[in-house]
Design a protein around this motif. Structure first.
Motif, PDB file in Angstrom:
ATOM      1  N   ASP A  43       1.348  22.154 -34.568  1.00  0.00           N
ATOM      2  CA  ASP A  43       0.092  21.610 -35.109  1.00  0.00           C
ATOM      3  C   ASP A  43      -0.042  21.933 -36.598  1.00  0.00           C
ATOM      4  OD1 ASP A  43      -0.452  20.727 -32.589  1.00  0.00           O
ATOM      5  OD2 ASP A  43      -1.937  22.275 -32.125  1.00  0.00           O
ATOM      6  N   LEU A  44       0.407  23.127 -36.963  1.00  0.00           N
ATOM      7  CA  LEU A  44       0.274  23.522 -38.369  1.00  0.00           C
ATOM      8  C   LEU A  44       1.154  22.659 -39.262  1.00  0.00           C
ATOM      9  CD1 LEU A  44       0.085  27.439 -38.069  1.00  0.00           C
ATOM     10  CD2 LEU A  44      -1.807  25.815 -38.351  1.00  0.00           C
ATOM     11  N   ILE A  45       2.287  22.240 -38.750  1.00  0.00           N
ATOM     12  CA  ILE A  45       3.146  21.345 -39.538  1.00  0.00           C
ATOM     13  C   ILE A  45       2.450  19.998 -39.757  1.00  0.00           C
ATOM     14  CG2 ILE A  45       5.281  19.992 -39.454  1.00  0.00           C
ATOM     15  CD1 ILE A  45       6.540  22.540 -38.133  1.00  0.00           C
ATOM     16  N   ALA A  46       1.847  19.477 -38.705  1.00  0.00           N
ATOM     17  CA  ALA A  46       1.103  18.218 -38.853  1.00  0.00           C
ATOM     18  C   ALA A  46      -0.059  18.390 -39.841  1.00  0.00           C
ATOM     19  CB  ALA A  46       0.585  17.752 -37.492  1.00  0.00           C
ATOM     20  N   ILE A  47      -0.670  19.553 -39.794  1.00  0.00           N
ATOM     21  CA  ILE A  47      -1.795  19.826 -40.700  1.00  0.00           C
ATOM     22  C   ILE A  47      -1.310  19.922 -42.153  1.00  0.00           C
ATOM     23  CG2 ILE A  47      -3.431  21.668 -41.351  1.00  0.00           C
ATOM     24  CD1 ILE A  47      -3.879  22.063 -38.269  1.00  0.00           C
ATOM     25  N   LYS A  48      -0.196  20.574 -42.343  1.00  0.00           N
ATOM     26  CA  LYS A  48       0.395  20.634 -43.690  1.00  0.00           C
ATOM     27  C   LYS A  48       0.624  19.213 -44.214  1.00  0.00           C
ATOM     28  CE  LYS A  48       3.238  24.793 -42.742  1.00  0.00           C
ATOM     29  NZ  LYS A  48       3.211  25.834 -43.752  1.00  0.00           N
ATOM     30  N   GLU A  49       1.185  18.368 -43.337  1.00  0.00           N
ATOM     31  CA  GLU A  49       1.470  16.983 -43.759  1.00  0.00           C
ATOM     32  C   GLU A  49       0.192  16.236 -44.093  1.00  0.00           C
ATOM     33  OE1 GLU A  49       4.030  15.640 -40.619  1.00  0.00           O
ATOM     34  OE2 GLU A  49       5.831  16.346 -41.679  1.00  0.00           O
ATOM     35  N   GLN A  50      -0.833  16.442 -43.261  1.00  0.00           N
ATOM     36  CA  GLN A  50      -2.124  15.787 -43.515  1.00  0.00           C
ATOM     37  C   GLN A  50      -2.704  16.225 -44.858  1.00  0.00           C
ATOM     38  OE1 GLN A  50      -5.006  16.589 -40.384  1.00  0.00           O
ATOM     39  NE2 GLN A  50      -6.731  15.922 -41.656  1.00  0.00           N
ATOM     40  N   PHE A  51      -2.505  17.490 -45.196  1.00  0.00           N
ATOM     41  CA  PHE A  51      -3.114  18.040 -46.414  1.00  0.00           C
ATOM     42  C   PHE A  51      -2.265  17.769 -47.663  1.00  0.00           C
ATOM     43  CE2 PHE A  51      -4.300  21.710 -49.228  1.00  0.00           C
ATOM     44  CZ  PHE A  51      -5.662  21.428 -49.345  1.00  0.00           C
ATOM     45  N   GLU A  52      -1.031  17.327 -47.472  1.00  0.00           N
ATOM     46  CA  GLU A  52      -0.078  17.220 -48.582  1.00  0.00           C
ATOM     47  C   GLU A  52      -0.607  16.426 -49.797  1.00  0.00           C
ATOM     48  OE1 GLU A  52       2.246  19.170 -48.625  1.00  0.00           O
ATOM     49  OE2 GLU A  52       3.907  18.433 -49.848  1.00  0.00           O
ATOM     50  N   PRO A  53      -1.177  15.243 -49.604  1.00  0.00           N
ATOM     51  CA  PRO A  53      -1.690  14.513 -50.785  1.00  0.00           C
ATOM     52  C   PRO A  53      -2.826  15.263 -51.476  1.00  0.00           C
ATOM     53  CG  PRO A  53      -1.665  13.114 -48.804  1.00  0.00           C
ATOM     54  CD  PRO A  53      -1.363  14.500 -48.349  1.00  0.00           C
ATOM     55  N   THR A  54      -3.668  15.929 -50.691  1.00  0.00           N
ATOM     56  CA  THR A  54      -4.770  16.703 -51.272  1.00  0.00           C
ATOM     57  C   THR A  54      -4.219  17.878 -52.072  1.00  0.00           C
ATOM     58  OG1 THR A  54      -6.081  16.128 -49.326  1.00  0.00           O
ATOM     59  CG2 THR A  54      -6.947  17.874 -50.745  1.00  0.00           C
TER      60      THR A  54
END
Lengths: 336, 336
Positions: A177-188
């Motif tokens: 889940d944390l990897i998906a979260i990192k990806e979600q946050f990447e543009p920010t």
């Protein structure tokens, strides 16, 4: 993701979770021996990682819990810290001076110490009553996972946290889940680093159990590793002074949590949006953890924040500033 | 001294000390009823004034003591906060929203509250189990004196502080010493304000029991009342990040304390003198208190620091900047 080694991350996640059995064995042993309170003792980032758990434990267990700065408590003492205490500490290097001294202080007083230690055969490993060797390289979320396992196993043993087995099983999948979260946050992360790397000062606000993680990000990452000036402040305390120095162009970051103190974050959000055109809101509620039940979200929130800030935003600052995260000009560069 | 009303100060000192009998009556009553722990609950500056005492009590009494931010604890609860607790709080106005709510929270749970209240017939006065009305106008040292009396009377009653009568008697004369200390610090206060009122940011460092008072000065005075950017940091924690943002021209203030943690301040002093040409050392040991025995110096140190910083340095900032200390642009200026 920029400069991210997925395989290494999964390896670290696996190495971390492999310590579960030993953490539980230690927790069960100290429970069997008995103890009356829990002390979290360390310094800087390592202590900041324990504070969110201690904060949550305040209301989840009848066992009194305390945090102490290692170098202070060995000078002042604390009447609650005695043979009936369990001390939890951690050291990546296994050599952190203050931590070693705190363990020696405890040993002299027959106080049991459980240490999360990054390296075997180091002073911390050798001196602690129980040393749990973690082989994961780095990433604060792996420290958090070990702390969750230990703390909530102790509560489970005390009849105060029936959901332990479920939480522990789900923590194995949390890194996915944390990897998906990192990806979600990447543009920010990229956008924040690009926009604010040159700011004169940044204000970082977080409340309740997340305040220490915000303190860690501001002090141990932005100040120590990027030499960016920051001030971190607890949401509830922001109203008692710091608000007055916020101007229209002041960068103010609020990390909204999901524990019971969230209404205070809401109040800060309303205010800083009025005060500054550079208010950035990062909301833990926006990041989903499909492998972990909602009831545990407040527990793992600190992992979510560290994964996006300390592990991703920091990397993007490094990219934009060209300032290597490992460079220090003073820390451990000479005697002081 | 610039803009200092000696008669008013002595009047406030007298009004403060007149509350001694009532403080002792309340302390004796709660002792008679019995209690198992002490909570200090408030926000911002009022809480910062209680933290130095709680810090010292950690090692001076077997009674567990805790600090809580009012608006947080009413949302999260704390398992140690229950019918067996004594809560100590304070409010100058008697109307501070978070404090009133915290007292209501306690009342609903049969938790006794002792409030230091600046105005009679206010919600705090009416709701608290025990309300001690203080008629002194302002000056944080008078708040401290009341807190010392209450805390150490409770310890005395618990058989842990035989010296109480001597301390309490000497506190009557402490304001005389504080006036001499103000006068001693006057040229330094004037020089600091003149030199640093335009600084981009100021770093303020203090350790052990004094860290909260430094936090108060940085946040509640310099930020709130002068809109000067500051960061305050605990001496022991300075080494874990903030040191890296100090440059040769960065103003860094260290307030050296006299409690057991002084060796950490020494270490900070050595370091900041190397890092910055603008390191300012203010040493509590330089200020004598002939009316108060040396063994009490660590207790009254917070009064010394507040008298020189919050009561004198602040006045000189006001003189130099022309920025009235009572002006707020946001705080209580609109709903948020």
């Amino acid at each position: 993701m920029y400069n991210f080694d997925l395989d290494a991350y999964y390896t670290d996640a696996k190495l971390t979770y492999e310590t579960r059995a030993e953490i539980e064995r230690v927790a069960d042993e100290v429970t069997k021996e008995g103890f009356k309170n829990i002390f979290f003792i360390s310094s800087g980032g390592s202590l900041a990682v324990m504070r969110p758990i201690q904060y949550l434990l305040r209301s989840k267990t009848k066992i009194p819990t305390y945090c102490e700065i290692a170098s202070e408590v060995i000078l002042t003492g604390n009447s609650q810290l005695n043979e009936d205490s369990i001390v939890i500490t951690s050291s990546k290097s296994g050599t952190t001076k203050e931590t070693v001294e705190a363990i020696q202080y405890c040993n002299e007083r027959n106080i049991r110490v459980i240490a999360f230690c990054g390296k075997p055969d180091t002073p911390v490993d050798q001196l602690a009553t129980y040393s749990i060797i973690g082989k994961a390289k780095d990433a604060v979320e792996f420290e958090y996972i070990q702390h969750y396992l230990l703390a909530f196993r102790l509560l489970y043993n005390n009849g105060e946290f029936d959901a332990y087995e479920r939480l522990a099983a789900q923590l194995e999948k949390l890194p996915e889940d944390l990897i998906a979260i990192k990806e979600q946050f990447e543009p920010t992360a990229a956008a924040i680093a690009e926009k604010y790397h040159n700011s004169n000062i940044q204000y970082w606000i977080g409340g309740g159990s997340l305040a220490p993680e915000i303190y860690l990000h501001a002090m141990c990452i932005l100040e120590e590793m990027q030499w960016i000036r920051t001030k971190s402040i607890q949401s509830a305390e922001f109203f008692h002074g710091t608000l007055e120095v916020i101007e229209k162009d002041t960068p103010v970051f609020l990390v909204k949590g999901v524990d019971a103190t969230r209404p205070i974050d809401d109040r800060v959000e309303n205010l800083i949006k009025k005060l500054s055109d550079e208010a950035v809101i990062i909301d833990v509620a926006d990041f989903k953890t499909p492998h972990v039940d909602d009831e545990f979200k407040e527990i793992i929130a600190s992992s979510i924040v560290t994964t996006i800030l300390d592990e991703r935003l920091a990397i993007h600052y490094e990219r934009v500033t060209g300032h290597d995260l490992t460079i220090r000009r003073y820390y451990r560069q000479f005697e002081y």
